[in-house]
Design an enzyme around this catalytic site. Sequence first.
Site, PDB file in Angstrom:
ATOM      1  N   ASN A 103      -1.729  -2.088  -0.335  1.00  0.00           N
ATOM      2  CA  ASN A 103      -1.628  -0.886  -1.171  1.00  0.00           C
ATOM      3  C   ASN A 103      -0.505  -1.095  -2.171  1.00  0.00           C
ATOM      4  O   ASN A 103       0.236  -2.086  -2.099  1.00  0.00           O
ATOM      5  CB  ASN A 103      -1.357   0.366  -0.330  1.00  0.00           C
ATOM      6  CG  ASN A 103      -0.212   0.195   0.654  1.00  0.00           C
ATOM      7  OD1 ASN A 103      -0.442  -0.062   1.845  1.00  0.00           O
ATOM      8  ND2 ASN A 103       1.018   0.310   0.182  1.00  0.00           N
ATOM      9  N   CYS A 156      -0.789   1.177   4.798  1.00  0.00           N
ATOM     10  CA  CYS A 156      -1.058  -0.170   5.309  1.00  0.00           C
ATOM     11  C   CYS A 156      -2.297  -0.302   6.193  1.00  0.00           C
ATOM     12  O   CYS A 156      -3.251  -0.977   5.844  1.00  0.00           O
ATOM     13  CB  CYS A 156       0.162  -0.680   6.084  1.00  0.00           C
ATOM     14  SG  CYS A 156       1.725  -0.539   5.188  1.00  0.00           S
TER      15      CYS A 156
END
Length: 614
Positions: A352, A92
Site C-alpha cells: 500500500n 498491509c
Amino acid sequence: MLAPTTIAVAFQALALFADSAQAILESPANQVPLVSDSDGVGNTAKRPNVVFILTDDQDAQMQSLDYMPLLKEHLLEKGTSYKRHYCTTAICCPARVTIWTGRAAHNTNVTDVSPPHGGFPKFLSQGLNERYLPVWLQDEGYNTYYAGKLFNAHTTDNYKSPHAAGWNGSDFLLDPFTYSYMNSTYQRNRDPPVSYEGSYTTDVLAEKALGFLDEAASFDEPFFLGISPIAPHINVWENAAVDDAANGGVRPMGELKDLVFTPAVPAERHKHLFEDVKVPRTENYNPDSPSGANWISQLPKLGEDSEELFDHYYRSRLRALQSVDELIEGVVDRLEELGILDNTYIIYTSDNGYHIGQHRLPPGKTCSIEEDINVPLIIRGPGVPQNHVTEIVTTHTDLAPTILGLIGGRDPFNAQFDGTPIPLTRQDLAEAGTDRQEHVNVEFWGIGVDEGRVHPTLESIFANNTYKALRIISESWDLYYSVWCTNEHELYDLKTDPGQLNNLLTLPSEDVASRTLSGYSLSKVVSRLDSLLLVLKTCKEEVCVRPWESLHPDGAVRSLNDALSAEFDKFYLEEQVKVSFDRCETGHLLDAEGPQFDTQGLVYRHGLPWSAWT
C-alpha cells in the site's frame, strides 16, 4: 404465453451468454507464456522465472522512487512502469492477501492486520492457505521460495499452526519482531525461529534471498522467488516500556497501547543521507483549510514542530529504502551471474502507499487518498518494453492472474480472480489503452492510525474509518468518489484538483445544482458513479472487471461515457438504489453495509432486479 418482459429477459440473457462465451475464449486461462518454448510443451526449463519484490508502505506520490538510483538503473530503465497501479485496501495484510489470491478484500474477508478480522489466523480460517499463488505455481511445476514478511499476525507462536503452504523454501519474518529493524526474527522452512538481534534486517533478508536464488537455479524446474523487506515501514516495538516512547516515538492509545512507533531505521551506512530533503510541499500538504470528510476534515493545521518531525520521518523512509535499492542490484547481479537474467521477470511493488502531512494527516496509511492507494509497479523481463511508462489502470487483484499468465499457466479452478492479467508487451499495452477497464474499486474497514507523534493531546486512533470508494481514470475522466460509513460523500475531479482538496459534494446547494463536469451536471455524474460503486462493493470475479455489464446486460454500456447517455437518466437518477451504510463496523459485516446489488440493485430494462438475470 410468456410475458413480454420475460421474453426480453430471455433474449438478453442469451446475448449475455454469447458475450461470456467469447470472453472465456479470450480469457487469461488461454494465455501462452511470453517466453517461447522452442522444445515443445513439457520442457519446463524453458519457462520463465519470476522474482517478486514487495516493499512495505512505499509511496508513489511522495517521490520515493526518485531516491533509488539502482532501481532506476535495473528496473525503470530496463522495464515498464505502471503509473496508474493501485492497491484496493490501503493496509498491509488485506492488501497482501489480495496480491496472493487475486481477490478483493470483500471476497477474502481478510480486512484487517490482526484477528478477528485479519492477519494470518484469518487467512487460515478463510481456507486461503490452499488457494493462493504459491500453491498454484507449484501445481504448474514451479519451485517456490519466499524471504521476508508474508502476513501480519504471523507470529513466533502460530507459524506452524499450520505452516504457510506452497513454499519449497521459506524464511519468514515473524511477529512480534517483524518491524524491528535491528531485532528481527526469521523462521526458515520447518525450523524454529531464529533471532537476528543486532543485525540490520534488510541485509539479513538480502543474504537469505540470494541464497534462495542459488538454490533455485540449481534445479531444472523454473522458480518463483518472493522477497519482502519491511522498508520503508515505521519501526515498531511491541510491549515496550513507557520510556521507549521518547526520542520521536509515539505510544498510540486504545487497542494499540502496547506498541511504540518510531521512524524507519536505516542501515548505519545510510543514516546521514538526504539531510536537507523534506516531504514534498504539494498543494495538499498541510493546507490552510481543512479538506476531506469524516475525521480527516476535523484535523487541525500542523505546527512547525510537527512539520519538522514529518520531514524526519520522510528522510528516514528514504534512507531505509537504500538497502532495498542495494538488494535490487544484488538480485539482478546474481541472476546475471547464474545466466538466467534474460529468462526472468522481476516485478516490484508495494502492499500500500503512505501519507505524511497531506490533508494535515500524520504519518500513516488506511485512507483512500491518492497517496495511500497509488503504489509503484515496475515489471522487467522477456518481451516487456524497456524504459517505458504506461497509464493503463491496474490493481493488486491483477497480479496473481498476471503471474500465472506470463508463465503460460491456466487459471486454477478454485482461484475466483477478481482481476485480469496486466498487459506486458508493447502491442498488448497499446491495445489496453483503448479497451482496458477504467475503474479501481477501493474499500476499507476499521480504524485509521497516527503513526507519528503529531497531536500529543489527541488519541492516535481514528474511529469510523470504514468506506467504499472508486477511481475512474481515462482520457475523459480522472475522478474519485466515495461513501463513508457515516454516509458522508466525496467527489473530486483530479484533472483540476489533483490534491483532492475541493469536495464537489460539499459546495453550497446552488453551486452543486449549477456545477458541471465535462458538460454533465454533477447529479448526473454522481448517479452513475454511485451505481457503479453499488456493483463493485460486492462484485465477484468477472463482475469486478466488467461491472457496467451487470447494470446493462445487453452490453451497450462499458464505460462512464457510455452510461451518461440521456436515455439512462431516469434509471440512474430516480430508480436505482443508492450506496449507504447502516452503521460503522470494524470488519466486513453485510448487515452493516446497506443495500446490496445482488438483492436490491436494479438492472436497466424494465427495472428488473439483478436476481432476475442470475
